[in-house]
Design a protein around this motif. Structure first.
Motif, PDB file in Angstrom:
ATOM      1  N   ILE A 172       3.016  -1.108   4.345  1.00 38.89           N
ATOM      2  CA  ILE A 172       2.662   0.473   4.221  1.00 38.89           C
ATOM      3  C   ILE A 172       4.069   0.801   3.804  1.00 38.89           C
ATOM      4  CG2 ILE A 172       1.529   2.430   4.472  1.00 38.89           C
ATOM      5  CD1 ILE A 172      -0.172   1.035   6.529  1.00 38.89           C
ATOM      6  N   SER A 173       4.210   1.367   2.243  1.00 37.26           N
ATOM      7  CA  SER A 173       5.226   2.044   1.647  1.00 37.26           C
ATOM      8  C   SER A 173       5.497   3.135   0.881  1.00 37.26           C
ATOM      9  CB  SER A 173       5.659   0.939   0.735  1.00 37.26           C
ATOM     10  OG  SER A 173       7.216   1.465  -0.243  1.00 37.26           O
ATOM     11  N   ALA A 174       6.418   3.528   1.540  1.00 36.63           N
ATOM     12  CA  ALA A 174       6.565   4.977   0.933  1.00 36.63           C
ATOM     13  C   ALA A 174       6.959   5.679  -0.063  1.00 36.63           C
ATOM     14  CB  ALA A 174       7.680   5.877   3.030  1.00 36.63           C
ATOM     15  N   ALA A 175       7.480   4.197  -0.420  1.00 34.07           N
ATOM     16  CA  ALA A 175       8.144   4.360  -2.135  1.00 34.07           C
ATOM     17  C   ALA A 175       7.373   5.456  -2.896  1.00 34.07           C
ATOM     18  CB  ALA A 175       7.902   3.104  -3.235  1.00 34.07           C
ATOM     19  N   LYS A 176       7.601   6.448  -4.037  1.00 39.46           N
ATOM     20  CA  LYS A 176       6.717   7.501  -4.412  1.00 39.46           C
ATOM     21  C   LYS A 176       7.641   7.026  -6.089  1.00 39.46           C
ATOM     22  CE  LYS A 176       5.475   9.183  -1.201  1.00 39.46           C
ATOM     23  NZ  LYS A 176       5.147   8.033  -0.265  1.00 39.46           N
ATOM     24  N   ARG A 177       8.427   5.843  -6.647  1.00 36.59           N
ATOM     25  CA  ARG A 177       8.702   5.512  -7.981  1.00 36.59           C
ATOM     26  C   ARG A 177       8.250   4.071  -7.882  1.00 36.59           C
ATOM     27  NH1 ARG A 177      14.011   7.194 -11.259  1.00 36.59           N
ATOM     28  NH2 ARG A 177      13.375   6.215 -13.116  1.00 36.59           N
ATOM     29  N   LEU A 178       7.510   4.289  -8.969  1.00 33.79           N
ATOM     30  CA  LEU A 178       6.784   2.651  -8.745  1.00 33.79           C
ATOM     31  C   LEU A 178       6.945   2.282 -10.433  1.00 33.79           C
ATOM     32  CD1 LEU A 178       3.619   2.860  -6.433  1.00 33.79           C
ATOM     33  CD2 LEU A 178       5.074   2.418  -5.452  1.00 33.79           C
ATOM     34  N   CYS A 179       7.740   0.945 -10.336  1.00 33.53           N
ATOM     35  CA  CYS A 179       8.084   0.527 -11.844  1.00 33.53           C
ATOM     36  C   CYS A 179       8.074  -0.743 -12.204  1.00 33.53           C
ATOM     37  CB  CYS A 179       9.645   0.710 -11.868  1.00 33.53           C
ATOM     38  SG  CYS A 179      10.648   2.447 -11.487  1.00 33.53           S
ATOM     39  N   THR A 180       6.823  -0.905 -13.468  1.00 40.14           N
ATOM     40  CA  THR A 180       6.467  -1.595 -14.262  1.00 40.14           C
ATOM     41  C   THR A 180       7.896  -2.188 -14.630  1.00 40.14           C
ATOM     42  OG1 THR A 180       4.659  -1.304 -15.787  1.00 40.14           O
ATOM     43  CG2 THR A 180       4.491  -1.935 -13.241  1.00 40.14           C
ATOM     44  N   ASN A 181       7.865  -3.768 -15.735  1.00 42.05           N
ATOM     45  CA  ASN A 181       8.748  -3.866 -16.981  1.00 42.05           C
ATOM     46  C   ASN A 181       8.933  -2.630 -17.753  1.00 42.05           C
ATOM     47  OD1 ASN A 181       9.954  -5.506 -15.492  1.00 42.05           O
ATOM     48  ND2 ASN A 181       8.110  -7.657 -16.342  1.00 42.05           N
ATOM     49  N   ASN A 182       7.298  -1.751 -18.733  1.00 39.03           N
ATOM     50  CA  ASN A 182       7.317  -1.326 -19.154  1.00 39.03           C
ATOM     51  C   ASN A 182       6.758  -0.042 -18.722  1.00 39.03           C
ATOM     52  OD1 ASN A 182       6.547  -4.279 -20.037  1.00 39.03           O
ATOM     53  ND2 ASN A 182       7.857  -3.077 -21.899  1.00 39.03           N
ATOM     54  N   LEU A 183       6.306   0.453 -17.861  1.00 37.26           N
ATOM     55  CA  LEU A 183       5.257   1.845 -17.092  1.00 37.26           C
ATOM     56  C   LEU A 183       6.378   2.289 -15.265  1.00 37.26           C
ATOM     57  CD1 LEU A 183       2.386   2.866 -18.636  1.00 37.26           C
ATOM     58  CD2 LEU A 183       2.714   2.533 -16.202  1.00 37.26           C
ATOM     59  N   ASP A 184       6.322   3.535 -15.337  1.00 32.69           N
ATOM     60  CA  ASP A 184       6.486   4.274 -14.523  1.00 32.69           C
ATOM     61  C   ASP A 184       5.459   4.524 -13.863  1.00 32.69           C
ATOM     62  OD1 ASP A 184       9.121   2.897 -15.002  1.00 32.69           O
ATOM     63  OD2 ASP A 184       9.836   5.157 -15.540  1.00 32.69           O
TER      64      ASP A 184
ATOM     65  N   VAL B 258       0.873  -1.175   0.592  1.00 36.11           N
ATOM     66  CA  VAL B 258       0.015   0.229   0.127  1.00 36.11           C
ATOM     67  C   VAL B 258       0.910   1.174  -0.296  1.00 36.11           C
ATOM     68  CG1 VAL B 258      -1.375   1.809   1.434  1.00 36.11           C
ATOM     69  CG2 VAL B 258      -2.129  -1.129   1.155  1.00 36.11           C
ATOM     70  N   PHE B 259       0.907   2.313  -0.959  1.00 31.71           N
ATOM     71  CA  PHE B 259       1.444   3.010  -1.006  1.00 31.71           C
ATOM     72  C   PHE B 259       0.338   5.073  -0.320  1.00 31.71           C
ATOM     73  CE2 PHE B 259       2.779  -0.061  -3.824  1.00 31.71           C
ATOM     74  CZ  PHE B 259       3.997  -0.139  -3.805  1.00 31.71           C
ATOM     75  N   TRP B 260       1.381   5.844  -0.954  1.00 28.83           N
ATOM     76  CA  TRP B 260       0.163   7.549  -0.245  1.00 28.83           C
ATOM     77  C   TRP B 260       0.908   7.960  -0.930  1.00 28.83           C
ATOM     78  CZ3 TRP B 260       3.668  10.220   2.179  1.00 28.83           C
ATOM     79  CH2 TRP B 260       4.021  10.095   2.907  1.00 28.83           C
ATOM     80  N   VAL B 261       0.220   8.904  -1.331  1.00 26.29           N
ATOM     81  CA  VAL B 261       0.866  10.278  -1.354  1.00 26.29           C
ATOM     82  C   VAL B 261      -0.486  11.394  -0.448  1.00 26.29           C
ATOM     83  CG1 VAL B 261       1.013  10.409  -3.946  1.00 26.29           C
ATOM     84  CG2 VAL B 261      -1.432  11.027  -2.682  1.00 26.29           C
ATOM     85  N   PRO B 262       0.248  12.098   0.028  1.00 27.14           N
ATOM     86  CA  PRO B 262      -0.387  13.086   1.242  1.00 27.14           C
ATOM     87  C   PRO B 262      -1.860  14.633   0.365  1.00 27.14           C
ATOM     88  CG  PRO B 262       2.299  14.389   0.120  1.00 27.14           C
ATOM     89  CD  PRO B 262       1.425  12.952  -0.856  1.00 27.14           C
ATOM     90  N   GLY B 263      -2.774  14.213   1.148  1.00 31.73           N
ATOM     91  CA  GLY B 263      -3.339  15.761   0.744  1.00 31.73           C
ATOM     92  C   GLY B 263      -3.588  16.155   2.091  1.00 31.73           C
ATOM     93  N   ASN B 264      -4.047  17.221   2.236  1.00 35.95           N
ATOM     94  CA  ASN B 264      -4.888  18.732   2.775  1.00 35.95           C
ATOM     95  C   ASN B 264      -4.036  17.968   3.680  1.00 35.95           C
ATOM     96  OD1 ASN B 264      -6.831  18.824   0.970  1.00 35.95           O
ATOM     97  ND2 ASN B 264      -7.513  19.584   2.647  1.00 35.95           N
ATOM     98  N   HIS B 265      -5.301  17.553   4.314  1.00 38.05           N
ATOM     99  CA  HIS B 265      -5.431  16.403   6.227  1.00 38.05           C
ATOM    100  C   HIS B 265      -4.499  16.458   6.590  1.00 38.05           C
ATOM    101  CE1 HIS B 265      -9.788  18.381   6.503  1.00 38.05           C
ATOM    102  NE2 HIS B 265     -10.139  18.062   5.521  1.00 38.05           N
ATOM    103  N   ASP B 266      -3.381  15.652   5.543  1.00 35.73           N
ATOM    104  CA  ASP B 266      -2.015  14.973   6.439  1.00 35.73           C
ATOM    105  C   ASP B 266      -1.093  15.797   6.326  1.00 35.73           C
ATOM    106  OD1 ASP B 266      -3.593  11.610   5.096  1.00 35.73           O
ATOM    107  OD2 ASP B 266      -3.118  12.490   3.882  1.00 35.73           O
ATOM    108  N   GLU B 267      -0.319  14.947   7.480  1.00 38.42           N
ATOM    109  CA  GLU B 267       0.680  15.480   8.252  1.00 38.42           C
ATOM    110  C   GLU B 267       1.833  14.590   7.318  1.00 38.42           C
ATOM    111  OE1 GLU B 267       1.017  18.050   9.795  1.00 38.42           O
ATOM    112  OE2 GLU B 267      -0.696  18.910  10.085  1.00 38.42           O
ATOM    113  N   ILE B 268       2.265  14.629   6.514  1.00 36.83           N
ATOM    114  CA  ILE B 268       3.190  13.713   6.193  1.00 36.83           C
ATOM    115  C   ILE B 268       4.613  12.803   6.991  1.00 36.83           C
ATOM    116  CG2 ILE B 268       5.666  13.457   4.227  1.00 36.83           C
ATOM    117  CD1 ILE B 268       4.834  16.319   2.653  1.00 36.83           C
ATOM    118  N   GLN B 269       4.648  13.650   7.957  1.00 39.98           N
ATOM    119  CA  GLN B 269       5.784  12.767   9.113  1.00 39.98           C
ATOM    120  C   GLN B 269       4.626  11.683   9.129  1.00 39.98           C
ATOM    121  OE1 GLN B 269       6.650  15.248  12.457  1.00 39.98           O
ATOM    122  NE2 GLN B 269       8.244  13.624  13.565  1.00 39.98           N
TER     123      GLN B 269
END
Length: 257
Positions: free
Chosen positions: A109-121, A88-99
């Protein structure tokens, strides 16, 4: 490019992603947002995802309504109990605290922000500003452009805020430099689509040929095309994004249909 340093590799060309967003949880599992038990609705969505052989879930922001640590702990608990085995990945919303989002990010739950398949990012962007309206910092725009250009693959992107007006109340909280973000994505020549939450309903538009999709909330929906803030209990919803090579298909799934 520190935001994009953490990368997740799916190591295949065909994947199914679930985009869920705007859960607005409380510390109390019985907490209600406009008379909706948001934890119960999120629980129902997560349980339904187990039927779809999902490879990854992208949470689109606004996890919390009361801004409590316990609301983030509740999100983690609901994911753990759902039966989902994918990350499960996430982006921050206006209600969220990134910390708080980062502290929640361990194990499934992962903090990764670049997800890669073999042919598409897949890039997960930061549009959290100092107000409910969104803002992309200049350095983040530069990093986004750089990471797209560094890849030989096409890209799709996810963020919280909408960049194109929806002709509704939430336009007062639009991504304030949305055209700059969209032009950055389009000008690379390699971005196929951008997905967002924030507006609590389903929309599809285009910007210079770039597809822009809004995903409904797992909580309450906001009535479309009205100037005042109106809510509707249409049931929770989520978006399925199927990637096959450098192509994608997408549809919204409503639990009440």
């Amino acid at each position: 490019m520190a935001w994009f340093d953490d990368t997740h590799h799916f190591k295949k060309s065909r994947i199914k992603l679930a985009h869920i967003t705007d859960s607005h949880l409380f510390a109390d599992p019985q907490g209600q947002y406009f008379d909706i038990n948001t934890a119960e609705y999120l629980k129902q969505v997560l349980q339904q995802l187990t039927q779809y052989e999902i490879d990854g879930v992208i949470f689109g922001g606004d996890l919390t309504q009361d801004h409590s640590v316990a609301s983030y702990e509740l999100f983690s608990l609901l994911v753990k109990r759902s039966g989902l085995s994918c990350p499960v990945f996430w982006v921050p919303g206006n209600h969220d605290e990134i910390q708080m989002l980062e502290q929640m990010s361990r194990g499934q739950i992962s903090a990764a922000k670049r997800l890669c398949t073999n042919n598409l990012d897949i890039l997960l962007l930061d549009t959290k500003g100092e107000t409910p309206a969104g803002w992309c910092e200049a350095q983040h725009l530069k990093d986004t452009e750089a990471v797209i250009k560094s890849s030989e693959h096409k890209t799709i992107a996810f963020c919280h805020h909408h960049s194109i007006p929806i002709n509704g109340y939430l336009d007062k909280h639009i991504l304030e430099n949305g055209p700059q973000l969209l032009n950055t994505l389009v000008n690379t020549g390699d971005v196929l689509a951008v997905f967002h939450g924030h507006v609590h309903n389903e929309y599809h538009s285009q910007f210079r040929g770039l597809d822009v999709y809004a995903t409904p909330a797992t909580s309450v929906q906001f009535t479309k095309h009205v100037s005042d803030w109106q809510q509707q209990d249409l049931g929770p919803a989520w978006r399925l994004v199927c990637i096959d090579g450098q192509n994608y298909d997408t549809e919204v799934v409503w639990l009440n249909e």
